[in-house]
Design a protein around this motif. Structure first.
Motif, mmCIF file in Angstrom:
data_model
loop_
_atom_site.group_PDB
_atom_site.id
_atom_site.type_symbol
_atom_site.label_atom_id
_atom_site.label_comp_id
_atom_site.label_asym_id
_atom_site.label_seq_id
_atom_site.Cartn_x
_atom_site.Cartn_y
_atom_site.Cartn_z
ATOM 1 N N ALA A 80 0.829 -1.207 0.000
ATOM 2 C CA ALA A 80 0.000 0.000 0.000
ATOM 3 C C ALA A 80 0.863 1.257 0.000
ATOM 4 O O ALA A 80 0.603 2.205 -0.764
ATOM 5 C CB ALA A 80 -0.930 -0.011 1.214
ATOM 6 N N VAL A 81 1.899 1.290 0.824
ATOM 7 C CA VAL A 81 2.785 2.457 0.873
ATOM 8 C C VAL A 81 3.497 2.650 -0.466
ATOM 9 O O VAL A 81 3.618 3.778 -0.977
ATOM 10 C CB VAL A 81 3.807 2.306 2.022
ATOM 11 N N LEU A 82 3.966 1.554 -1.069
ATOM 12 C CA LEU A 82 4.680 1.658 -2.340
ATOM 13 C C LEU A 82 3.777 2.190 -3.447
ATOM 14 O O LEU A 82 4.177 3.070 -4.235
ATOM 15 C CB LEU A 82 5.238 0.292 -2.719
ATOM 16 N N LEU A 83 2.559 1.687 -3.547
ATOM 17 C CA LEU A 83 1.648 2.144 -4.596
ATOM 18 C C LEU A 83 1.273 3.611 -4.407
ATOM 19 O O LEU A 83 1.233 4.386 -5.382
ATOM 20 C CB LEU A 83 0.388 1.270 -4.604
ATOM 21 N N LEU A 84 1.004 4.017 -3.167
ATOM 22 C CA LEU A 84 0.676 5.428 -2.911
ATOM 23 C C LEU A 84 1.837 6.330 -3.254
ATOM 24 O O LEU A 84 1.653 7.409 -3.854
ATOM 25 C CB LEU A 84 0.269 5.600 -1.449
ATOM 26 N N ALA A 85 3.048 5.924 -2.906
ATOM 27 C CA ALA A 85 4.227 6.735 -3.234
ATOM 28 C C ALA A 85 4.420 6.837 -4.737
ATOM 29 O O ALA A 85 4.739 7.916 -5.279
ATOM 30 C CB ALA A 85 5.462 6.131 -2.573
ATOM 31 N N LEU A 86 4.222 5.736 -5.431
ATOM 32 C CA LEU A 86 4.381 5.728 -6.894
ATOM 33 C C LEU A 86 3.376 6.663 -7.555
ATOM 34 O O LEU A 86 3.730 7.434 -8.458
ATOM 35 C CB LEU A 86 4.212 4.303 -7.408
#
Length: 489
Positions: free
Chosen positions: A87-93
């Motif tokens: 979830a954190v990776l997708l939001l950052a991307l």
């Protein structure tokens, strides 16, 4: 697992296959091959994200389920690390470069498409763990309905597009696909609320988490290798060929996945069943018998597909004419993988997951090399050949490793039969268009040989069908089988 539970699990793959046979021709007629190729790339990315970010803990959860009393805590320990990371990776991307994901997958720089793709990836990840709960609890009907209802929703959206929308776009297609994926997640969430709601309040046990990671961590690498084994064909078609070739291959693979419902049913019920057998100390003879019967089903599915592949030319547009020659080779991933799950189950029972990883890496390396050599020359056909041969290698290597770490299993017939169907499927890709009649005779000959070779499995299946039909007739008369046996008329 009793027959009613097995039937409950079977309804999902059977229903999904039936819906797929209706949906796929509609997609082929109303959307371009390029758009279908783009959807295939979303599926590739989704599978990669799920395999990588589960950290192997979904399999750890399944392995420890029957031996753990505090199941909510087990679920939280298995799910939380990967879910938070993804979830954190997708939001950052999405925040840093909104169109990057869309550009990488669809060759279109569009923030909206990236957001839709991210939602699909995250929903699939959550669904993976929720589906494992239903599998381990052996709730087959709930599992199946959670699969079938979203596919009906996707079919309804495609029909609506066909009837009411004159200018159909890829955005419409990917939106319909993602809506169905999110619907899967909510269906699973509703059916497993008794398990994940208590898990929200459960304490995260670090010692338990370390134990799960010890089993699951090697499976990350094996999972990535498995992804490469299954997805390199699409990646190489995307990079070394065209989206049209990718679309042709994706249609063949989708049809093969529908024809491989035996694999879907088996993979769903196998893990909880075999671990329970192992816990009860009654596994070896049952595993050998299941392997033999599954091999019979796999060979006969290959034969039936080869004999009936010409029907595809009647229901698909001319763009997909080559699908009829590719589809038999496309059966190898689902069917040979299911066989490896059965024949090589000793790796899991012995808790030697490194051997699964090694088998996956060897087969993935072969698939990369095969796709690199064949895709530029043969396009979709080259990808199908490379993947089929690689999965045969995967089956053999994984089975040999299992024999090394657990116990030898009967495998001469396994290797001879799978090599025969794979070789004929590869030859069909290369020469089927020029020698269609000859290949029909060859498929028929292999079918007759299989009927003799697997007569014990066919006799068992015939007896099971006869018994089931007898039960249906008895119920139709309003009497239970027990009463009829006791002479009640």
């Amino acid at each position: 697992m009793n027959k009613s539970k097995l039937l409950g699990f079977a309804l999902g793959p059977l229903g999904s296959a039936a819906i797929g046979f209706v949906t796929l021709p509609m997609l082929a007629w109303f959307f371009s091959a390029e758009d279908i190729g783009r959807i295939a790339m979303l599926q590739v990315a989704t599978n990669f994200a799920v395999i990588l970010f589960t950290f192997g803990l979904d399999q750890s959860y399944a392995r420890e389920y029957h031996e753990t009393a505090d199941k909510p805590a087990l679920l939280k320990a298995a799910t939380l690390p990967g879910l938070a990371t993804l979830a954190v990776l997708l939001l950052a991307l999405l925040a840093l470069k909104p169109g990057l994901l869309s550009q990488a997958l669809f060759a279109v720089d569009d923030g909206t498409l990236s957001a839709i793709a991210a939602a699909s990836i995250l929903a699939t990840f959550v669904s993976r763990f929720l589906s494992v709960i239903l599998r381990m609890e052996e709730k087959g009907f709930a599992f199946s309905m959670s699969q079938v209802l979203p596919k009906l929703l996707f079919l309804a959206l495609v029909v609506a597009y066909a009837l009411a929308v004159p200018g159909r776009t890829f955005l419409m297609l990917v939106a319909a696909y993602t809506v169905s994926i999110v619907a899967v997640m909510f269906a699973y969430a509703w059916n497993t609320r008794h398990a994940w709601v208590p898990a929200l309040a459960a304490r995260l046990d670090r010692r338990r988490l370390r134990h799960l990671v010890a089993f699951g961590f090697p499976l990350i690498f094996g999972g990535v290798a498995s992804w490469a084994l299954m997805a390199m064909d699409r990646v190489f078609l995307r990079q070394l060929s065209t989206l049209t070739e990718l679309g042709v291959f994706s249609v063949a693979a989708s049809i093969a996945a529908a024809a491989g419902i035996v694999s879907s049913i088996f993979s769903t019920v196998w893990a909880p069943t075999v671990y329970r057998w192992a816990a009860e100390g009654d596994a070896q003879a049952k595993i050998d018998a299941v392997t033999h019967h599954l091999l019979a089903a796999v060979v006969l599915i290959f034969v039936a597909t080869g004999l009936l592949s010409w029907v595809l030319a009647l229901v698909l547009p001319a763009t997909y004419d080559r699908v009829q020659y590719i589809v038999a080779a496309s059966l190898a991933p689902p069917l040979l993988y299911a066989l490896s799950e059965c024949a090589a189950v000793g790796i899991s029972l012995a808790r030697r997951s490194m051997y699964s990883m090694a088998a996956s890496f060897l087969a993935a390396a072969a698939n990369v090399a095969g796709n690199y050599l064949l895709v530029p020359r043969l396009g979709a056909g080259g990808a199908a050949i490379s993947t089929a041969v690689s999965f045969l290698l995967f089956l053999v290597v994984r089975t040999e490793f299992s024999c090394r770490v657990w116990r030898p299993v009967p495998r001469v017939r396994l290797y001879l039969a799978t090599t025969a169907v794979t070789a004929l499927a590869v030859a069909f890709v290369l020469y089927g268009e020029r020698h269609r009649g000859l290949f029909l005779l060859m498929w028929a000959g292999l079918g007759l040989l299989s009927l003799a070779w697997f007569r014990s499995s066919l006799s068992l299946a015939a007896r099971a069908c006869a018994k089931a039909m007898q039960g249906v007739r008895l119920r139709a008369t309003g009497l239970s089988p027990g009463l009829r046996r006791n002479g009640v008329q």
